[in-house]
Design a protein around this motif. Sequence first.
Motif, PDB file in Angstrom:
ATOM      1  N   ARG A  42       0.848  -1.192   0.000  1.00  0.00           N
ATOM      2  CA  ARG A  42       0.000   0.000   0.000  1.00  0.00           C
ATOM      3  C   ARG A  42       0.883   1.241   0.000  1.00  0.00           C
ATOM      4  NH1 ARG A  42      -3.505  -3.177  -0.238  1.00  0.00           N
ATOM      5  NH2 ARG A  42      -5.296  -3.649   1.035  1.00  0.00           N
ATOM      6  N   PHE A  43       0.407   2.283  -0.634  1.00  0.00           N
ATOM      7  CA  PHE A  43       1.099   3.570  -0.538  1.00  0.00           C
ATOM      8  C   PHE A  43       1.082   4.010   0.912  1.00  0.00           C
ATOM      9  CE2 PHE A  43       0.363   3.889  -5.115  1.00  0.00           C
ATOM     10  CZ  PHE A  43       1.594   4.385  -5.520  1.00  0.00           C
ATOM     11  N   TYR A  44       2.239   4.169   1.493  1.00  0.00           N
ATOM     12  CA  TYR A  44       2.399   4.579   2.889  1.00  0.00           C
ATOM     13  C   TYR A  44       1.612   3.691   3.843  1.00  0.00           C
ATOM     14  CZ  TYR A  44       4.391   8.605   0.567  1.00  0.00           C
ATOM     15  OH  TYR A  44       5.158   9.407  -0.235  1.00  0.00           O
ATOM     16  N   GLY A  45       1.495   2.413   3.503  1.00  0.00           N
ATOM     17  CA  GLY A  45       0.730   1.469   4.325  1.00  0.00           C
ATOM     18  C   GLY A  45       1.393   1.207   5.665  1.00  0.00           C
ATOM     19  N   GLN A  47       2.760  -0.895   8.644  1.00  0.00           N
ATOM     20  CA  GLN A  47       3.388  -2.211   8.668  1.00  0.00           C
ATOM     21  C   GLN A  47       2.497  -3.263   9.309  1.00  0.00           C
ATOM     22  OE1 GLN A  47       7.281  -2.283  10.455  1.00  0.00           O
ATOM     23  NE2 GLN A  47       7.505  -4.462  10.192  1.00  0.00           N
ATOM     24  N   SER A  48       1.868  -2.966  10.429  1.00  0.00           N
ATOM     25  CA  SER A  48       1.034  -3.959  11.116  1.00  0.00           C
ATOM     26  C   SER A  48      -0.153  -4.397  10.257  1.00  0.00           C
ATOM     27  CB  SER A  48       0.545  -3.426  12.462  1.00  0.00           C
ATOM     28  OG  SER A  48      -0.244  -2.272  12.281  1.00  0.00           O
ATOM     29  N   LYS A  49      -0.777  -3.451   9.554  1.00  0.00           N
ATOM     30  CA  LYS A  49      -1.920  -3.788   8.683  1.00  0.00           C
ATOM     31  C   LYS A  49      -1.469  -4.625   7.489  1.00  0.00           C
ATOM     32  CE  LYS A  49      -5.671  -2.011  10.381  1.00  0.00           C
ATOM     33  NZ  LYS A  49      -6.753  -2.875  10.816  1.00  0.00           N
ATOM     34  N   LEU A  50      -0.317  -4.276   6.921  1.00  0.00           N
ATOM     35  CA  LEU A  50       0.209  -5.031   5.783  1.00  0.00           C
ATOM     36  C   LEU A  50       0.565  -6.458   6.205  1.00  0.00           C
ATOM     37  CD1 LEU A  50       2.451  -2.307   4.132  1.00  0.00           C
ATOM     38  CD2 LEU A  50       0.290  -3.206   3.269  1.00  0.00           C
ATOM     39  N   MET A  79      10.128  -0.377   3.203  1.00  0.00           N
ATOM     40  CA  MET A  79       9.491   0.924   3.374  1.00  0.00           C
ATOM     41  C   MET A  79       9.924   1.870   2.256  1.00  0.00           C
ATOM     42  SD  MET A  79       9.195   3.180   6.842  1.00  0.00           S
ATOM     43  CE  MET A  79      10.920   3.569   6.984  1.00  0.00           C
ATOM     44  N   THR A  80       8.994   2.193   1.409  1.00  0.00           N
ATOM     45  CA  THR A  80       9.164   3.154   0.330  1.00  0.00           C
ATOM     46  C   THR A  80       7.826   3.885   0.246  1.00  0.00           C
ATOM     47  OG1 THR A  80       8.342   1.609  -1.322  1.00  0.00           O
ATOM     48  CG2 THR A  80      10.715   1.594  -0.931  1.00  0.00           C
ATOM     49  N   ASN A  83       4.756   0.826   0.697  1.00  0.00           N
ATOM     50  CA  ASN A  83       5.241  -0.092   1.718  1.00  0.00           C
ATOM     51  C   ASN A  83       4.787  -1.506   1.374  1.00  0.00           C
ATOM     52  OD1 ASN A  83       6.332   2.098   2.984  1.00  0.00           O
ATOM     53  ND2 ASN A  83       4.793   2.213   4.580  1.00  0.00           N
ATOM     54  N   ASN A  84       5.639  -2.478   1.708  1.00  0.00           N
ATOM     55  CA  ASN A  84       5.438  -3.825   1.229  1.00  0.00           C
ATOM     56  C   ASN A  84       5.830  -4.851   2.291  1.00  0.00           C
ATOM     57  OD1 ASN A  84       4.902  -5.673  -0.865  1.00  0.00           O
ATOM     58  ND2 ASN A  84       7.073  -5.856  -1.313  1.00  0.00           N
ATOM     59  N   VAL A  85       4.979  -5.868   2.514  1.00  0.00           N
ATOM     60  CA  VAL A  85       5.313  -7.005   3.370  1.00  0.00           C
ATOM     61  C   VAL A  85       5.272  -8.255   2.499  1.00  0.00           C
ATOM     62  CG1 VAL A  85       4.518  -8.507   5.248  1.00  0.00           C
ATOM     63  CG2 VAL A  85       4.516  -6.032   5.550  1.00  0.00           C
ATOM     64  N   VAL A  86       6.337  -9.044   2.571  1.00  0.00           N
ATOM     65  CA  VAL A  86       6.412 -10.311   1.850  1.00  0.00           C
ATOM     66  C   VAL A  86       6.574 -11.429   2.869  1.00  0.00           C
ATOM     67  CG1 VAL A  86       7.770 -11.711   0.231  1.00  0.00           C
ATOM     68  CG2 VAL A  86       7.440  -9.267  -0.207  1.00  0.00           C
ATOM     69  N   MET A  87       5.740 -12.445   2.759  1.00  0.00           N
ATOM     70  CA  MET A  87       5.843 -13.632   3.605  1.00  0.00           C
ATOM     71  C   MET A  87       6.001 -14.849   2.712  1.00  0.00           C
ATOM     72  SD  MET A  87       2.963 -13.042   6.531  1.00  0.00           S
ATOM     73  CE  MET A  87       3.743 -13.900   7.876  1.00  0.00           C
TER      74      MET A  87
END
Length: 93
Positions: A42-45, A47-50, A79-80, A83-87
């Motif tokens: 998400r744009f400026y997402g 971290q916990s929600k992602l 973080m850019t 913002n991105n989370v990869v699992m």
Amino acid sequence: DLCSLFLALWFLKDWEKIIVTKNPEDVKGLTRLKEVSAEAARFYGKQSKLREEATKKIKEEAAKLGATIILVTTDSFTMTPVNNVVMEGTAYK
């Protein structure tokens, strides 16, 4: 067919029961099924929600395989502006 519909409904209902762990001891003696992965961005997402969204996606993917637990091998946050989370991990039963 009816069987496929039943399985799809079961997966949608039971994905929440899948355990997510980073401890290899938790999967000792279980049957390895397949590698699974998920990504949330998400744009400026936040971290916990992602991470929550990526966890839901990886559990849903594992549920389709009939898994009961996922051994997570990658859980990264980038973080850019997007913002991105990869699992990534392995599904077991």
